[in-house]
Design an enzyme around this catalytic site. Sequence first.
Site, PDB file in Angstrom:
ATOM      1  N   THR A 181     -31.542  34.933  13.834  1.00 21.84           N
ATOM      2  CA  THR A 181     -31.453  35.663  12.929  1.00 21.84           C
ATOM      3  C   THR A 181     -32.631  36.434  13.341  1.00 21.84           C
ATOM      4  OG1 THR A 181     -33.066  34.784  11.774  1.00 21.84           O
ATOM      5  CG2 THR A 181     -30.125  35.505  10.752  1.00 21.84           C
ATOM      6  N   GLU A 327     -25.161  35.934  10.007  1.00 26.44           N
ATOM      7  CA  GLU A 327     -24.577  34.691  10.282  1.00 26.44           C
ATOM      8  C   GLU A 327     -22.801  34.908   9.366  1.00 26.44           C
ATOM      9  OE1 GLU A 327     -26.807  35.999   8.869  1.00 26.44           O
ATOM     10  OE2 GLU A 327     -29.130  34.487   8.138  1.00 26.44           O
ATOM     11  N   LYS A 436     -40.293  45.622  -8.151  1.00 31.15           N
ATOM     12  CA  LYS A 436     -40.312  44.573  -9.739  1.00 31.15           C
ATOM     13  C   LYS A 436     -41.805  45.323 -10.292  1.00 31.15           C
ATOM     14  CE  LYS A 436     -39.361  40.252 -12.290  1.00 31.15           C
ATOM     15  NZ  LYS A 436     -39.587  39.197 -12.362  1.00 31.15           N
ATOM     16  N   TRP A 441     -36.300  45.993 -12.264  1.00 26.96           N
ATOM     17  CA  TRP A 441     -36.323  46.004 -10.689  1.00 26.96           C
ATOM     18  C   TRP A 441     -36.140  48.085 -10.329  1.00 26.96           C
ATOM     19  CZ3 TRP A 441     -37.359  42.291  -8.317  1.00 26.96           C
ATOM     20  CH2 TRP A 441     -37.523  40.965  -8.614  1.00 26.96           C
TER      21      TRP A 441
END
Length: 541
Positions: A181, A327, A436, A441
């Site tokens: 990755t 993945e 945050k 959020w």
Amino acid sequence: MRATMMDVPLTVAQILERAGRLFPDTEIVSRRPDKSIHRYRHAELHGRALALAAALQKAGVKQGEPVATLMWNHAVHLEAYFGIPCAGGVLHTLNLRLHPNDLVYIVDHAGPRTLIIDDVLLPLLAEFRDRVRLDRVIVVNWGKGALPEGAVDYEDFIAAGAAGYVPPELDETDAAGLCYTSGTTGKPKGVVYSHRAIVLHSLAISLPDVLSISHRSAVMPVVPMFHANAWGEPFACAMMGAKQVFPGAHLDAVNLLDLWNDEGVTLVSGVPTVWLAVVRALDENPGRWPRVKGLRALIGGAAAPEGLLRALIKHGIDPAHGWGMTEITPVGAIHSFKRKLDTLPPDARIAHLAKQGLPLPLVETRVVNDSGEAPWDGASVGELQVRGPFVAARYHNQPDSGDRWTSDGWFKTGDVVAMDADGYIKLSDRTKDLIKSGGEWISSVELENAIMGHPAVAEAAVIAVAHPRWDERPLAAVALKPGNSLSLEDLRAYLAPHFAKWWLPDAIAIVDQIPRTSTGKFQKSVLRERFKDWTWDIPTR
Ligand code: ADP
């Protein structure tokens, strides 16, 4: 009762055989480093990939052994995609945009002994050659220059052909590919693809509701072959008999558009930054590429802003939004409109297209938050978790990464999403990019997508910056189109109709360009570092 079907392993070798036997005339077109065109057919791909497999076998490459590649997108890289797994080896693609220190880490971690490299990348190898253990360096000698001491010319290496090649007994669960990755989050982690995962993924992405790859398609992955196997397209195209067109190292929009136009390309895949550059080139050169009309544009790797989707449609390009991860081999979801959405008015249609789409067949999804599994109501957000035969079950040799999987066997993507009742995924952020503020959020992705719709804005990224009162507040880093300006007040006024007041950025930083990762995504970690000491009352321009 037991099933009466054959248990034939699914392998990459079957894909190559089908390409060579059923579609020997299919063209593979690549741009060489000097920009000239290299062209051959599946018949040659088949012969040369087997010659590579034979040569690797003769050179002693063992089953399960990684063989590294450091190459641009072109036909020889495609030969490696097949030759290495057919020899029983593991195609280990190295990202040529990484810092040499990262390459050293990855080569050391994966342990390839053989490397196949483009001659134009030899200077990069020279930067770390003495820090890695490689027994054999095979050079694709486009420029016919002198090779470094001890290196072998690729053509000499495969010259003996496939004579004497004994196909190894491959099991479908054997390793065939290895990608790290890109490390937007932490150290690079290795994902090892099985033959079976690659075959199933190739079938899944070729379906009509996914990328609709057929022997009538002509496909260009602009996404690098070192990035999650160019989203799996080289394997799928060979399986289906589709023509493949490769840009080599020439990734500027004009060169790309020339090639799409000349070669009748029907599907192109790339990250949003590629498409932003393509739109600019189309704006600047009206009418220059008539055959590009109707092109299918797969946009993935990062969120496709609505402004980009609209601009592509204006130019007659048909955008498809997709979501994936290294993945997941890597495509997890692609947008396509269900029949019941045909009546959506144009603006709502574009807003819908900005969703990341429907999960692919064989990819199970669920959304999990503190209250458990979230309903698919388009509003309840949580982490997206996935499961399926082409989803990784672990990282290669990374014992401390178990927390990325749940105890009941789901992969935790780290992406925060809501799923609607129709099964479309809407991604609001990566967990670590969420802002945050006062305990609530804010989605950086939604804000930056909206900001990129502003006529003065070329690119934008929104990051969280520490704030004494609110914990974190959004800062908008904005690159402007030439000759434009934008104040914080203007920006907030532009966003105000679409967002709650407390979501609006409290700061704007004008930058030349948004920094990019090695795979062309916006690199927010660099921005977070640059603006971490932001004082909230300093002038914004
Ligand atoms: P890295 O994690 O190093 O960036 P990947 O290429 O595997 O490497 O990135 C996967 C991530 O990219 C996903 O978890 C998601 O956050 C992001 N991503 C991929 N496609 C999209 C998309 N269409 N919209 C928003 N984010 C996306």
